[in-house]
Design a protein around this motif. Structure first.
Motif, short mmCIF file in Angstrom:
data_model
loop_
_atom_site.label_atom_id
_atom_site.label_comp_id
_atom_site.label_asym_id
_atom_site.label_seq_id
_atom_site.Cartn_x
_atom_site.Cartn_y
_atom_site.Cartn_z
N LYS A 154 14.80 -21.91 18.79
CA LYS A 154 13.19 -22.12 17.45
C LYS A 154 12.92 -20.81 18.03
N ASP A 155 12.93 -19.75 16.79
CA ASP A 155 11.87 -18.18 16.86
C ASP A 155 10.54 -19.07 17.43
N PHE A 156 9.58 -17.87 18.72
CA PHE A 156 8.75 -17.87 18.57
C PHE A 156 7.33 -18.25 17.53
N PHE A 157 7.76 -17.42 16.54
CA PHE A 157 6.57 -17.88 15.52
C PHE A 157 6.94 -19.22 14.86
N GLU A 158 8.26 -19.89 15.12
CA GLU A 158 8.32 -20.96 14.32
C GLU A 158 7.99 -22.20 15.26
N THR A 159 7.72 -22.28 16.41
CA THR A 159 7.98 -23.07 17.40
C THR A 159 6.05 -24.03 17.12
N PRO A 160 5.72 -24.96 16.30
CA PRO A 160 5.04 -25.26 16.78
C PRO A 160 4.16 -25.40 18.28
N ASP A 161 3.10 -26.18 18.09
CA ASP A 161 2.49 -26.53 19.43
C ASP A 161 3.44 -28.05 19.86
N GLU A 162 3.81 -28.55 18.86
CA GLU A 162 4.39 -29.73 19.37
C GLU A 162 5.43 -29.86 20.18
N LEU A 163 6.55 -28.83 19.71
CA LEU A 163 7.92 -29.27 20.28
C LEU A 163 7.63 -28.39 21.53
N TRP A 164 6.33 -27.43 22.08
CA TRP A 164 5.72 -27.15 22.93
C TRP A 164 5.65 -28.07 24.40
N GLN A 165 4.75 -29.26 23.32
CA GLN A 165 4.38 -30.01 24.18
C GLN A 165 5.84 -30.63 24.69
N GLN A 166 6.28 -31.22 23.69
CA GLN A 166 7.99 -32.01 23.73
C GLN A 166 8.24 -31.12 25.44
N TYR A 167 9.03 -30.10 25.20
CA TYR A 167 9.36 -28.96 26.26
C TYR A 167 8.88 -29.19 27.60
N PHE A 168 7.25 -29.12 27.64
CA PHE A 168 6.84 -29.59 28.88
C PHE A 168 6.24 -30.53 29.47
N ASP A 169 6.54 -31.94 28.57
CA ASP A 169 6.59 -32.58 28.59
C ASP A 169 7.40 -33.64 29.97
N ILE A 170 9.28 -33.42 28.80
CA ILE A 170 10.29 -33.71 29.62
C ILE A 170 10.44 -32.73 30.64
N ASN A 171 10.73 -31.90 30.60
CA ASN A 171 11.54 -30.87 31.58
C ASN A 171 10.36 -30.25 32.13
N VAL A 172 9.19 -30.80 32.47
CA VAL A 172 8.50 -30.06 33.47
C VAL A 172 7.33 -31.57 34.01
#
Length: 264
Positions: free
Chosen positions: A96-114
């Protein structure tokens, strides 16, 4: 080298397929009581049967739950309050391109992966410390050091795992409990095979050939110049989970085929 993990209980998160399933199989073959995990009952049932067929007599259980949430982690802890070996494998990835990555996706990756690993390590490490023995392993990625420009959100989450495992290893210093990370590179998981099969249909070439081409295009510094198998990655995880790995802690163990252009 044959590892003996009999009398030990291992939990492998995100383990109905791929590296997680191969790791669960290796742990079961070494005699561990293994708990696998997935979000869907059907996938867990299928994985348990596959493991029992592959390792007759092995003690295999499944926990069905979403470990990206505190509730899902609490459910696992209630079902399995004790753990000797924790393999934090659950994770997601995708470009996913950085400029098209919304807060919700960042949060999803953080919640699952971290955060799944944060919560489970926080819950299981105290009893490991009290016992004087335990293993916590984070399945990170070469992308933790070699951040992909098209998956910055993913690379960020994998780098966070390295910081977490190193810090926890220091926190557990001198206790007999080790904490490490394993860094796979391109691995021939079910998803990767499906992707390569499409290329095989387009080109008429073999799995090995299209796999080689993909790795050389996407990770040209690879020294093995191919995908690793899930068993090759699981072998590293099995070692660091073993009693024989007692002097290995705080390490980022690379099984990425030499992609990273660093000596250390």
């Amino acid at each position: 080298m044959r590892f003996d993990l009999s009398s030990l209980k291992a939990i492998v998160t995100g383990s109905t397929l791929g590296i997680g399933l191969a790791t669960a199989k290796g742990l079961a073959q070494a005699g561990a009581h293994v708990v696998i995990n997935g979000r869907k009952e059907e996938a867990c049932t299928k994985a348990v049967k596959a493991l029992q067929d592959a390792v007759p007599g092995a003690k295999i259980e499944a926990y069905v739950g979403d470990l990206s949430t505190a509730q899902g982690c609490d459910g696992l802890l209630k079902a399995h309050p004790h753990c000797d070996i924790l393999v934090n494998n659950v994770g997601i990835y995708g470009p996913k391109d950085f400029f098209e990555t919304p807060d919700e996706l960042w949060q999803q990756y953080f919640d699952i992966n971290v955060m799944s690993g944060v919560r489970l390590a926080r819950a299981y490490l105290p009893s490991m410390k009290e016992k004087g023995w335990g293993r916590v392993i984070f399945i990170s990625s070469e992308s933790a050091q070699n951040i992909p420009q098209d998956m910055i959100h993913y690379g960020f989450s994998k780098t966070a795992q390295l910081a977490l495992s190193r810090g926890l290893a220091k926190r557990m210093a001198g206790t007999g409990v080790t904490v490490n990370s394993v860094l796979p590179g391109p691995t021939l998981s079910d998803g990767a095979k499906e992707m390569l099969r499409e290329k095989m249909k387009e080109t008429g070439r073999s799995l090995e050939q299209v796999g080689h081409d993909f790795v050389m295009q996407q990770r040209p510094s690879s020294l093995i110049q191919r995908f690793a198998t899930v068993d090759e990655v699981a072998n590293m995880i099995l070692y660091v989970a073993s009693r024989e790995a007692s002097a290995t802690s705080g390490a980022a163990l690379r099984v990425e085929g030499g992609i990273l252009e660093t000596i250390f």
